[in-house]
Design a protein around this motif. Sequence first.
Motif, PDB file in Angstrom:
ATOM      1  N   ARG A  28      45.545  38.077  42.721  1.00 34.99           N
ATOM      2  CA  ARG A  28      46.168  37.251  43.760  1.00 34.99           C
ATOM      3  C   ARG A  28      45.694  37.636  45.148  1.00 34.99           C
ATOM      4  O   ARG A  28      46.145  37.091  46.125  1.00 34.99           O
ATOM      5  CB  ARG A  28      47.687  37.407  43.702  1.00 34.99           C
ATOM      6  CG  ARG A  28      48.262  36.889  42.411  1.00 34.99           C
ATOM      7  CD  ARG A  28      49.728  37.137  42.365  1.00 34.99           C
ATOM      8  NE  ARG A  28      49.936  38.080  41.280  1.00 34.99           N
ATOM      9  CZ  ARG A  28      51.028  38.762  41.083  1.00 34.99           C
ATOM     10  NH1 ARG A  28      52.037  38.641  41.891  1.00 34.99           N
ATOM     11  NH2 ARG A  28      51.134  39.587  40.078  1.00 34.99           N
ATOM     12  N   ARG A  29      44.813  38.607  45.237  1.00 34.26           N
ATOM     13  CA  ARG A  29      44.374  39.109  46.528  1.00 34.26           C
ATOM     14  C   ARG A  29      43.423  38.134  47.199  1.00 34.26           C
ATOM     15  O   ARG A  29      42.508  37.637  46.578  1.00 34.26           O
ATOM     16  CB  ARG A  29      43.646  40.430  46.324  1.00 34.26           C
ATOM     17  CG  ARG A  29      44.146  41.476  47.278  1.00 34.26           C
ATOM     18  CD  ARG A  29      43.450  42.746  47.068  1.00 34.26           C
ATOM     19  NE  ARG A  29      43.975  43.400  45.887  1.00 34.26           N
ATOM     20  CZ  ARG A  29      43.525  44.539  45.430  1.00 34.26           C
ATOM     21  NH1 ARG A  29      42.547  45.131  46.024  1.00 34.26           N
ATOM     22  NH2 ARG A  29      44.024  45.080  44.370  1.00 34.26           N
ATOM     23  N   GLY A  60      46.041  45.385  49.503  1.00 36.71           N
ATOM     24  CA  GLY A  60      46.543  46.047  48.306  1.00 36.71           C
ATOM     25  C   GLY A  60      45.531  46.952  47.647  1.00 36.71           C
ATOM     26  O   GLY A  60      44.428  47.148  48.146  1.00 36.71           O
ATOM     27  N   VAL A  73      57.698  47.152  38.311  1.00 37.54           N
ATOM     28  CA  VAL A  73      57.283  46.023  39.140  1.00 37.54           C
ATOM     29  C   VAL A  73      58.362  45.796  40.200  1.00 37.54           C
ATOM     30  O   VAL A  73      59.554  45.919  39.930  1.00 37.54           O
ATOM     31  CB  VAL A  73      57.083  44.757  38.283  1.00 37.54           C
ATOM     32  CG1 VAL A  73      56.824  43.540  39.153  1.00 37.54           C
ATOM     33  CG2 VAL A  73      55.934  44.952  37.308  1.00 37.54           C
ATOM     34  N   ASP A  74      57.938  45.512  41.406  1.00 38.75           N
ATOM     35  CA  ASP A  74      58.785  45.308  42.593  1.00 38.75           C
ATOM     36  C   ASP A  74      59.363  46.607  43.161  1.00 38.75           C
ATOM     37  O   ASP A  74      60.123  46.565  44.112  1.00 38.75           O
ATOM     38  CB  ASP A  74      59.921  44.314  42.336  1.00 38.75           C
ATOM     39  CG  ASP A  74      59.413  42.898  42.204  1.00 38.75           C
ATOM     40  OD1 ASP A  74      58.367  42.579  42.810  1.00 38.75           O
ATOM     41  OD2 ASP A  74      60.051  42.098  41.492  1.00 38.75           O
ATOM     42  N   ARG A  90      54.455  47.699  47.519  1.00 39.39           N
ATOM     43  CA  ARG A  90      55.333  47.264  46.439  1.00 39.39           C
ATOM     44  C   ARG A  90      54.470  47.041  45.206  1.00 39.39           C
ATOM     45  O   ARG A  90      53.389  46.462  45.293  1.00 39.39           O
ATOM     46  CB  ARG A  90      56.013  45.960  46.849  1.00 39.39           C
ATOM     47  CG  ARG A  90      56.924  45.350  45.823  1.00 39.39           C
ATOM     48  CD  ARG A  90      57.367  43.950  46.240  1.00 39.39           C
ATOM     49  NE  ARG A  90      56.269  43.001  46.305  1.00 39.39           N
ATOM     50  CZ  ARG A  90      55.727  42.375  45.257  1.00 39.39           C
ATOM     51  NH1 ARG A  90      56.173  42.608  44.056  1.00 39.39           N
ATOM     52  NH2 ARG A  90      54.744  41.521  45.419  1.00 39.39           N
ATOM     53  N   SER A  92      53.113  45.172  42.358  1.00 41.34           N
ATOM     54  CA  SER A  92      53.108  43.741  42.063  1.00 41.34           C
ATOM     55  C   SER A  92      52.820  43.449  40.598  1.00 41.34           C
ATOM     56  O   SER A  92      53.195  42.396  40.092  1.00 41.34           O
ATOM     57  CB  SER A  92      52.099  43.014  42.957  1.00 41.34           C
ATOM     58  OG  SER A  92      50.813  43.543  42.781  1.00 41.34           O
ATOM     59  N   TRP A  93      52.138  44.367  39.890  1.00 39.02           N
ATOM     60  CA  TRP A  93      51.883  44.182  38.464  1.00 39.02           C
ATOM     61  C   TRP A  93      51.573  45.510  37.796  1.00 39.02           C
ATOM     62  O   TRP A  93      51.175  46.473  38.443  1.00 39.02           O
ATOM     63  CB  TRP A  93      50.749  43.178  38.210  1.00 39.02           C
ATOM     64  CG  TRP A  93      49.439  43.524  38.865  1.00 39.02           C
ATOM     65  CD1 TRP A  93      49.012  43.092  40.078  1.00 39.02           C
ATOM     66  CD2 TRP A  93      48.413  44.389  38.363  1.00 39.02           C
ATOM     67  NE1 TRP A  93      47.779  43.633  40.361  1.00 39.02           N
ATOM     68  CE2 TRP A  93      47.378  44.418  39.309  1.00 39.02           C
ATOM     69  CE3 TRP A  93      48.252  45.116  37.199  1.00 39.02           C
ATOM     70  CZ2 TRP A  93      46.226  45.162  39.134  1.00 39.02           C
ATOM     71  CZ3 TRP A  93      47.097  45.864  37.015  1.00 39.02           C
ATOM     72  CH2 TRP A  93      46.096  45.862  37.978  1.00 39.02           C
ATOM     73  N   GLU A 102      50.831  45.959  46.377  1.00 37.99           N
ATOM     74  CA  GLU A 102      50.680  45.081  47.529  1.00 37.99           C
ATOM     75  C   GLU A 102      51.257  45.818  48.736  1.00 37.99           C
ATOM     76  O   GLU A 102      52.412  46.249  48.708  1.00 37.99           O
ATOM     77  CB  GLU A 102      51.445  43.781  47.285  1.00 37.99           C
ATOM     78  CG  GLU A 102      51.346  42.795  48.401  1.00 37.99           C
ATOM     79  CD  GLU A 102      52.153  41.533  48.105  1.00 37.99           C
ATOM     80  OE1 GLU A 102      52.243  40.697  49.012  1.00 37.99           O
ATOM     81  OE2 GLU A 102      52.698  41.402  46.995  1.00 37.99           O
TER      82      GLU A 102
END
Length: 137
Positions: A28-29, A60, A73-74, A90, A92-93, A102
Motif C-alpha cells: 500500500r506504500r 514505512g 496489527v494496529d 503502527r 499495518s500487516w 506505517e
Amino acid sequence: MKQTKVRKLFRNLAAADAIAEDVTPDDRRVTARHEARQHVALRFRKSHLICDLTDLSESGARISVLDGVVPDVDETVSLTLFDGTVVVGRVSWLKDKHIGVEFVTPVTNVDERLDFENLGRAYYQKAVRLQKSARRL
C-alpha cells in the motif's frame, strides 16, 4: 505417471504465482522503497528486540523478525534505526516472519539513513549503541 508438457507448464505457472503472492505482502506504500540490510531495535509493549530491516521508505518499513513475540496489527511500535533515529509507527500487516510498519511521521533522507560505507570504525560504535538501545527500559 508421466507428465505432459502442458501439465508441466501449468504446474510451473501455478508455482510461480504462489511464490509471487508469498513474497509480495499487501503493498500500500506510495513512496519509493529502498532495500535495506541492517538491524533495527523494535520496541512494543514490554518487549525490546533487534530485528532485520528489509526495506525502508518515507512512510514505512518492512521488518523481518526471527522468532518470539511480535506486535499485533494496529499496535504502536517504536523503531530505532541504525543511525540512531527513533521512529514511531503502527503495525499495518503481519505475514510469516515479516512485519509492515506505517510511520506516524515521514522519515526524511532515507538514502542517507541507509548508507554506512564511509563510517569505518564508527560503524561498530553505532552497532553497539543500537544493541544498548534495545536493552534500555
